[in-house]
Design a protein around this motif. Structure first.
Motif, PDB file in Angstrom:
ATOM      1  N   ALA A 139      -3.168   7.305  -7.563  1.00  0.00           N
ATOM      2  CA  ALA A 139      -4.106   6.504  -8.398  1.00  0.00           C
ATOM      3  C   ALA A 139      -4.902   6.135  -7.533  1.00  0.00           C
ATOM      4  CB  ALA A 139      -3.271   5.606  -9.341  1.00  0.00           C
ATOM      5  N   LEU A 140      -4.221   5.495  -6.431  1.00  0.00           N
ATOM      6  CA  LEU A 140      -5.079   4.595  -5.504  1.00  0.00           C
ATOM      7  C   LEU A 140      -6.009   5.563  -4.702  1.00  0.00           C
ATOM      8  CD1 LEU A 140      -5.377   2.199  -3.421  1.00  0.00           C
ATOM      9  CD2 LEU A 140      -3.656   3.250  -1.952  1.00  0.00           C
ATOM     10  N   GLN A 164       7.018   7.737  -9.272  1.00  0.00           N
ATOM     11  CA  GLN A 164       6.263   6.337  -9.698  1.00  0.00           C
ATOM     12  C   GLN A 164       5.442   5.936  -8.544  1.00  0.00           C
ATOM     13  OE1 GLN A 164       8.394   2.896 -11.000  1.00  0.00           O
ATOM     14  NE2 GLN A 164       6.666   2.047 -12.341  1.00  0.00           N
ATOM     15  N   THR A 188       1.433  -4.203  -7.074  1.00  0.00           N
ATOM     16  CA  THR A 188       0.578  -3.231  -6.535  1.00  0.00           C
ATOM     17  C   THR A 188      -0.571  -3.550  -7.060  1.00  0.00           C
ATOM     18  OG1 THR A 188       1.004  -1.616  -8.354  1.00  0.00           O
ATOM     19  CG2 THR A 188       2.557  -1.807  -6.204  1.00  0.00           C
ATOM     20  N   ASN A 189      -1.761  -2.614  -6.876  1.00  0.00           N
ATOM     21  CA  ASN A 189      -3.018  -2.928  -7.137  1.00  0.00           C
ATOM     22  C   ASN A 189      -3.047  -2.565  -8.680  1.00  0.00           C
ATOM     23  OD1 ASN A 189      -5.491  -3.677  -6.269  1.00  0.00           O
ATOM     24  ND2 ASN A 189      -6.548  -1.727  -6.002  1.00  0.00           N
ATOM     25  N   GLU A 190      -2.251  -1.433  -9.040  1.00  0.00           N
ATOM     26  CA  GLU A 190      -2.088  -1.309 -10.299  1.00  0.00           C
ATOM     27  C   GLU A 190      -1.444  -2.400 -11.364  1.00  0.00           C
ATOM     28  OE1 GLU A 190      -1.031   0.909  -8.108  1.00  0.00           O
ATOM     29  OE2 GLU A 190      -3.388   1.605  -8.188  1.00  0.00           O
ATOM     30  N   MET A 192      -1.488   9.205   1.891  1.00  0.00           N
ATOM     31  CA  MET A 192      -1.023   8.760   3.014  1.00  0.00           C
ATOM     32  C   MET A 192      -1.823   8.888   4.346  1.00  0.00           C
ATOM     33  SD  MET A 192       2.144   7.947   2.508  1.00  0.00           S
ATOM     34  CE  MET A 192       3.141   8.084   3.919  1.00  0.00           C
ATOM     35  N   LEU A 207       1.526   6.347  -8.255  1.00  0.00           N
ATOM     36  CA  LEU A 207       0.732   5.106  -7.699  1.00  0.00           C
ATOM     37  C   LEU A 207      -0.354   5.509  -6.587  1.00  0.00           C
ATOM     38  CD1 LEU A 207       3.319   2.164  -8.149  1.00  0.00           C
ATOM     39  CD2 LEU A 207       1.252   2.716  -9.306  1.00  0.00           C
ATOM     40  N   LEU A 208       0.194   6.221  -5.616  1.00  0.00           N
ATOM     41  CA  LEU A 208      -0.362   6.483  -4.523  1.00  0.00           C
ATOM     42  C   LEU A 208      -1.556   7.404  -4.918  1.00  0.00           C
ATOM     43  CD1 LEU A 208       2.092   7.556  -1.648  1.00  0.00           C
ATOM     44  CD2 LEU A 208       0.315   5.862  -1.447  1.00  0.00           C
ATOM     45  N   VAL A 222       0.868  -1.218   0.043  1.00  0.00           N
ATOM     46  CA  VAL A 222      -0.045  -0.011  -0.134  1.00  0.00           C
ATOM     47  C   VAL A 222       0.917   1.319  -0.196  1.00  0.00           C
ATOM     48  CG1 VAL A 222      -1.469   1.326   1.442  1.00  0.00           C
ATOM     49  CG2 VAL A 222      -1.767  -1.065   0.933  1.00  0.00           C
ATOM     50  N   PHE A 223       1.978   1.241   0.922  1.00  0.00           N
ATOM     51  CA  PHE A 223       2.669   2.635   0.900  1.00  0.00           C
ATOM     52  C   PHE A 223       3.993   2.428  -0.226  1.00  0.00           C
ATOM     53  CE2 PHE A 223       1.371   4.713   4.551  1.00  0.00           C
ATOM     54  CZ  PHE A 223       0.372   3.911   5.383  1.00  0.00           C
ATOM     55  N   ARG A 224       3.834   1.220  -0.961  1.00  0.00           N
ATOM     56  CA  ARG A 224       4.869   1.314  -2.059  1.00  0.00           C
ATOM     57  C   ARG A 224       6.161   1.182  -1.529  1.00  0.00           C
ATOM     58  NH1 ARG A 224       0.199   1.028  -3.319  1.00  0.00           N
ATOM     59  NH2 ARG A 224      -0.644   2.049  -5.444  1.00  0.00           N
TER      60      ARG A 224
END
Lengths: 647, 179
Positions: free
Chosen positions: B18-19, B11, A95-97, B41, B15-16, A68-70
């Motif tokens: 996008a989430l 990146q 990741t979800n993507e 966050m 992604l964050l 989640v926090f990559r």
């Protein structure tokens, strides 16, 4: 035979038993293996998926925050947990993507993007090298990423195959054990059965039925052994009883045989003594008789007055009688003594008949009797002793003439079943049924109660019986008191005659009946003349027809059997109803046309005067046998005799 | 630079965002703002946090209050409204305009933090900020956006005092944990 050889003996019941157990074990093992393999394959697949899913879920849970926090670093650290799973060769967190955040193991095995991973987890094939797994990571019930694993499956298949091999070995071991135990148990059955078989064979070969000492357990086999021994005991007891009875019978038979032998010897001795006595006495008596005859003849040659000549004639007669009696006695004694032996040779029947005619025709004529012969057209060759046969016939004919006062004597020769049947018919006084046997005894005479020795001694038929025996035949007699008698004897034919007879069989002559077209038909003959009736019966019988003779129409009509005849041969002139009237009446009874011939000795005109338009064929006497047979044959094959047709 | 030729931080930010934004068609060149990243966050922290029992039983949702000057920040935080955390809806309000208690408070400066602490309403809230020293000042989670990634520190003492617990996975990611 050693036990090992016996074990693999194909005859033994062990053989099929061993096959049965082996087959059962093999089939069971095969079935167990197959079912085991299938079940365990399923279990192995389940284990693989479960283990991989657990590992993936653990990794996913531990790395959820990192995903989640990559946080790739922490994500990598989490994936290090797969070090505890040696079968996992590659893993990744996405990741979800779908972006790969961290990887483990062989990167080249991992898809770069999670979207490359197929949604459905593939099936795990049997003995497949690898498998993959994709597990979603969820945080707070929402997808947060994906765990991807690829694992090698050798260790699982190794366990799987080991398990199957173990099953196989255990099954095989159990099967072998079962086979061994079964074979050992079978001994308990085979051994006593074998002993029983040997005991039975021994008892049979040595005829020894003493019960055998075969061990008998308390089970069905033991029952068999006990019953076998009981059976042996019964057989032995029966055999002993039978032996005792046999010995007793032997003793009785020996006793009786000895008694019979003694009796026979005594009888033979007595008979021989009698015969010797008779032979000696006859021979001793012959001399004075010979002298007597000479004296009588000499006396006859001297001048005698009437009274003296009459006395001399009586003396001559008495001397002749005495001579004949003595000859007869001598014959009997010689026959009984076994002195006479037949010497068979080929004898022409004609020759015999000529001699008989020469000797007896005058005698018959002197008594006003007819003396006839019946014989086949072709020569009959006999194979016999001519002298003995002649003496036999002479006695018969002599008797016939002696006891016939009206009518006549017929001597017939015909073939019957490969032999010559010789018959002497007479129309004499006949013989009562209870005399038919005694007449062949010595000194038995019918109608001579005062024992007139001019009538003979009563030895003729006794001689005939003995001679017939010597010739290998038997003399038989049929008679009707007041009507007449028939004596008959069979004599073998010479072979050459048989062959000639076959050659001439086609000729329809009297006495040859083997291939007649009318053979077997029933013919009724009505003829009041006895000799003529006899001649017809013989002639038709020689052609194989069954003949019934009646002396009058009334007698024939009274017998219902005459209605079933196939043919009627009827004399026209009969004592009561004439022949034509008889045939009319018979046709009425039959309710259909009948086949018939009318015989007559009268002229045609006389017949026509008596019976206008007789419907039956008329033959005029004397009738040729051929003509008679031809007419019978012709009518027998035609459908219907047309009325009004005469010859 | 990674294999794809992009900076890892950008990146991650993408992604964050996008989430948070559920943007399926975000173009690669559209980088998310820092405000969005911060908002993402905050949302993620909530997912890995256990709220105190009184807050957990509230049926009105989770109230996220913010005290920020930057309108874009407030806008990014407002974008979180309606999202669910632990089955409860997130309510986003301006701290100064709200009248009830806040379960989560986001402040951007020390001054606003001090102002908020003077009001007892934040006594039982999960406090998050990105100004340096927030954790020292008694805040619970301090976000630090750096070149090589986003870090955060956790003040476990304050969090426990307020009745909050964090998932071990999140604790593991923290740069520092003050216990």
């Amino acid at each position: 035979m050693n036990s090992r050889h016996r074990f693999i003996d194909r005859r033994s019941i062990r053989y099929p038993f061993a096959w049965l157990i082996t087959l059962t074990v093999l089939v069971s093992i095969a079935l167990a293996l197959v079912s085991d393999a299938l079940l365990m394959l399923d279990n192995a697949r389940t284990d693989i998926r479960r283990n991989m899913t657990n590992a993936a879920n653990a990794a996913g849970a531990a790395a959820s925050a990192a995903v989640v926090f990559r946080n790739a670093k922490v994500a990598r650290e989490v994936l290090q947990m797969f070090d505890a799973y040696p079968e996992i060769e590659a893993a990744a967190l996405y990741t979800n993507e779908g972006v790969r955040l961290a990887s483990y193991g062989n990167d080249s095995l991992l898809p770069v993007d999670a979207r490359e991973i197929a949604l459905a987890t593939p099936d795990i094939g049997l003995l497949a090298d690898t498998t993959i797994l994709r597990v979603p990571i969820e945080v707070d019930d929402a997808p947060a990423g994906t765990v991807y694993l690829q694992a090698r499956l050798e260790s699982y298949w190794h366990t799987y195959l080991t398990s199957i091999a173990t099953t196989f070995l255990v099954g095989l071991g159990a099967g072998v054990l079962a086979l061994i135990l079964a074979m050992r148990f079978l001994n308990r059955i085979i051994q006593p059965v074998r002993m029983l078989a040997e005991a039975a064979n021994d008892a049979r070969l040595r005829q020894d039925y003493i019960p055998r000492g075969i061990p008998a357990a308390d089970n069905e086999i033991g029952d068999l052994v006990r019953n076998f021994n009981a059976l042996l005991a019964e057989v032995e007891a029966g055999r002993k009883s039978l032996q005792r009875q046999h010995d007793e019978l032997e003793r009785l038979v020996t006793e009786r045989t000895a008694e019979l032998l003694a009796a026979k010897e005594a009888a033979d001795e007595a008979n021989a003594a009698k015969s010797r006595f008779l032979a000696a006495a006859s021979h001793d008596l012959r001399q004075p008789i010979h002298a007597m005859r000479l004296f009588q003849e000499t006396l006859s040659g001297t001048p005698l007055n009437d009274e003296q000549r009459r006395i001399t004639d009586y003396l001559s007669l008495s001397t002749r009688n005495l001579g004949e009696i003595l000859n007869a006695l001598l014959d009997v004694s010689r026959l009984d003594g076994g002195v006479m032996k037949p010497h068979p040779e080929v004898v022409p029947a004609y020759a015999l008949l000529r001699d008989i005619e020469a000797e007896f025709a005058p005698l018959a004529l002197a008594k006003g009797l007819r003396f006839k012969f019946y014989f086949p057209n072709h020569e009959l060759m006999l194979f016999t002793d001519a002298k003995l046969l002649y003496s036999l016939l002479r006695n018969l004919i002599d008797n016939a003439i002696k006891y016939t006062h009206s009518g006549g004597v017929l001597v017939g020769f015909r073939r019957r079943r490969g032999s010559a049947l010789i018959q002497v018919w007479d129309t004499g006084v006949g013989i009562a049924p209870d005399h038919l046997d005694p007449i062949f005894d010595e000194y038995f005479q019918v109608g001579n109660p005062q024992r007139d020795r001019t009538q003979g001694l009563g030895l003729g038929l006794a001689i005939v019986k003995r001679v017939a025996g010597l010739l290998g035949s038997r003399i038989s007699c049929h008679s009707r008191p007041g009507k007449g008698s028939t004596f008959e004897v069979s004599v073998p034919l010479a072979d050459v005659t048989e062959r000639e007879a076959d050659d001439h069989a086609s000729k329809p002559a009297a006495g040859i009946a083997t291939s007649s077209p009318c053979a077997g038909i029933h013919v009724v003959v009505i003829e009041d003349d006895v000799m003529a009736a006899l001649a017809l019966e013989l002639s038709l019988g020689a052609h194989g027809m069954n003949v019934t003779t009646y002396p009058s129409a009334e007698q024939a009509l009274a017998d219902t059997r005459s209605e079933q005849a196939d043919f009627y041969v009827v004399d026209f002139r009969l004592p009561g109803m004439n022949g034509n009237q008889f045939l009319d009446e018979m046709e009425k009874r039959a309710k259909q046309p009948i086949k018939a011939i009318l015989l007559t000795g009268e002229t045609r005109q006389a017949v026509l005067d008596s019976a206008p338009s007789p419907r039956w064929k008329v033959l005029f006497k004397p009738i040729e046998s051929a003509a008679l047979m031809a007419e019978i044959a012709a009518q027998n094959v035609s459908r219907q005799h047309e009325p009004g047709q005469n010859s | 630079m990674n294999r794809n030729g992009k900076h890892p931080l950008s990146q991650a930010l993408f992604l964050l965002a996008a989430l948070v934004c559920h943007c399926q068609t975000v173009a690669a060149q559209d980088l998310p703002s820092e405000q969005s990243v911060r908002a993402a966050m905050v949302f993620n922290f909530l997912k890995f946090s256990d709220f105190p029992p009184e807050a957990s039983t509230s049926t009105t949702g989770i109230r996220l209050c913010y005290a920020v000057r930057d309108a874009r920040q407030s806008e990014a935080l407002h974008a979180l409204a309606g999202r669910k955390v632990g089955g409860r809806k997130l309510l986003v309000t301006d701290f100064t305009a709200q009248s009830g208690d806040c379960q989560v408070l986001y402040v951007d400066t020390r001054r606003r933090w001090n102002t908020a602490t003077e009001q007892n309403a934040v006594r039982h809230a999960l406090t998050i900020s990105d100004y340096p020293g927030f954790v020292r000042d008694g805040g619970m989670i301090e976000i630090d956006v750096q070149k090589d990634g986003i870090q955060f520190d956790i003040n476990l003492v304050e969090a426990r005092r307020a009745g909050f617990n964090f998932a071990p996975q999140m604790l593991r990611l923290a740069r520092q944990i003050h216990e």
